[in-house]
Design an enzyme around this catalytic site. Structure first.
Site, PDB file in Angstrom:
ATOM      1  N   ASP A  81       2.570  -3.160  42.079  1.00  0.00           N
ATOM      2  CA  ASP A  81       3.728  -3.599  41.079  1.00  0.00           C
ATOM      3  C   ASP A  81       4.355  -4.630  41.338  1.00  0.00           C
ATOM      4  OD1 ASP A  81       2.902  -1.195  39.911  1.00  0.00           O
ATOM      5  OD2 ASP A  81       4.764  -0.162  40.030  1.00  0.00           O
ATOM      6  N   ASP A  85      -3.044   4.688  34.497  1.00  0.00           N
ATOM      7  CA  ASP A  85      -2.487   4.590  35.736  1.00  0.00           C
ATOM      8  C   ASP A  85      -3.341   5.572  36.710  1.00  0.00           C
ATOM      9  OD1 ASP A  85      -1.125   3.606  37.622  1.00  0.00           O
ATOM     10  OD2 ASP A  85       0.860   4.224  36.532  1.00  0.00           O
TER      11      ASP A  85
END
Ligand code: GLA
Length: 409
Positions: free
Chosen positions: A212, A157
């Site tokens: 997201d 990430d």
């Protein structure tokens, strides 16, 4: 003269080395031969967020087998954020002992014993998005640890990365994984901020193209400092990216929300479009408690065959008319997938004449004027028709008509 030539050669070498950075020391290319088709699996984040534990992961692995999802092709069981405990005095990372009392090696062994693979999550920055220890400064140590546990997939990430350059940071973890020596799929989760598609092909096996996903068909959810995106919003952000995808290196429009609350028609449209995009299919629902309808969507053989087609060519939007987008995807053996996506909240009647469609990227033609194709409905078990007659059908609201067209002899 000789001296001059040798000093020139030395300067040239120095300039070359300088220009290439440190390339001559490390191997900054991803592990080869992995993810020949888009990776398929499950990830904890969309449904369980930070509530991960050994018990949950084992249950999901069990359900992957008993539901038939493993046999349909879903392989990876990926633990997302929040599995971490602390680093020890030497800097080695350990899982949270309360949540993972048997340790990661035992969990990997369990998952492998089921014919599945284990994925884990870290972050290029000082901390993960959930505030757990990140890999910044510990890349090689973490890669060695993951390899020793038997990890097969790493989602990496991009939170808390102040001052880092994305390409360099992902090359560093790739070099670390190579050094660790285990075949580990690298999922670049940088949200498309720094065009990972432009540099990711040799660095990772997939790269997120957007922020997201959010569990809705057509919305953008504002969280204040960041936004998440519904299925249609994510789909529209894929424009122009298909040329970067192919076997071993995929655009990743984020994990699936199938089974997390959208109605079946919207789940079907979401899943179909991810298949047309040759997207990684990482389910994100509770595999232990899913309806037969959710399972039927996730395991539809024909849809999966379109996603997993060996050519690995991402589909493209051919037309957008009256709220219906028409997508084409070239498949092996001259076959094609065609998907009519109804974006509106009303049913739309189609009366479609088959005409020539050329894919300028792959130089493939769908040519119903010269060839006859059988037309098989992916979602409904109907008798196949052919391209000799116009297609007449109704596409329900927020749904698709998805077809596989195969050349007839
Ligand atoms: C980021 C990622 C998500 C998820 C969370 C975990 O938002 O994009 O997919 O991994 O972090 O905190």
């Amino acid at each position: 003269m000789k001296k001059l030539i040798s000093s020139l050669a030395a300067i040239t070498l120095a300039v070359t080395v300088f220009a290439q950075g440190n390339n001559y020391v490390q191997n900054y290319t991803k592990y080869p031969g992995l993810a020949a088709t888009p990776p398929m699996g499950w990830n904890s984040w969309n449904k369980f967020a930070c509530n991960v534990s050994e018990a949950l992961i084992k249950q999901m692995a069990d359900a992957m087998v008993t539901t038939g999802m493993r046999d349909a092709g879903y392989t990876y069981i990926n633990i997302d954020d929040c599995w971490h405990g602390d680093r020890d005095s030497l800097g080695f990372i350990h899982p949270d002992t309360k949540r993972f009392p048997s340790g990661m090696k035992a969990l990997a062994d369990y998952i492998h014993s089921k014919g599945l693979k284990l994925g884990i999550y870290s972050d290029a920055g000082s901390q993960t998005c959930g505030g757990r220890p990140g890999s910044r400064g510990y890349e090689f140590q973490d890669a060695l640890t993951y390899a020793s546990w038997g990890v097969d997939y790493l989602k990496y990430d991009w939170c808390n990365t102040e001052g880092l350059k994305a390409e360099g940071a992902y090359k560093t973890i790739t070099a670390a994984l190579r050094k660790a020596g285990r075949p580990i799929v690298l999922s670049i989760c940088e949200w498309g901020n720094d065009t990972p598609w432009a540099w990711g092909q040799n660095v990772g096996h997939l790269w997120r193209t957007t922020g997201d996903i959010y569990n809705c068909f057509d919305c953008i959810e504002d969280h204040g400092t960041w936004k998440s995106f519904g299925v249609m919003a994510i789909l529209d952000k894929q424009e122009g990216l298909r040329k970067y995808a192919g076997p071993g290196h995929w655009n990743d429009p984020d994990m699936l929300e199938v089974g997390n609350g959208m109605p079946a028609n919207e789940d079907r449209a979401h899943f179909s479009m991810w298949c047309m995009l040759a997207a990684p299919l990482i389910s994100g629902n509770d595999l232990k408690n899913m309806t037969p309808q959710t399972l039927a969507i996730l395991t539809n053989k024909q849809a999966l065959a379109i996603n997993q087609d060996t050519l690995g060519i991402q589909g493209f939007k051919h037309t957008a008319k009256d709220s219906v987008d028409t997508w084409y995807k070239p498949l092996a053996d001259g076959a094609w997938a065609v998907c009519f996506l109804n974006r509106s909240s009303k049913p739309v009647a189609l009366n479609h004449n088959w005409t020539i469609v050329t894919d300028t990227l792959s130089h493939r033609d769908f040519n119903p004027t010269q060839e006859k194709y059988s037309v098989q409905n992916v979602w409904e078990n109907k008798k196949a028709t052919t391209t000799n007659t116009p297609l007449q059908a109704v596409v329900p609201a927020h749904d698709v008509l998805m077809l596989r067209l195969v050349k007839m002899k």
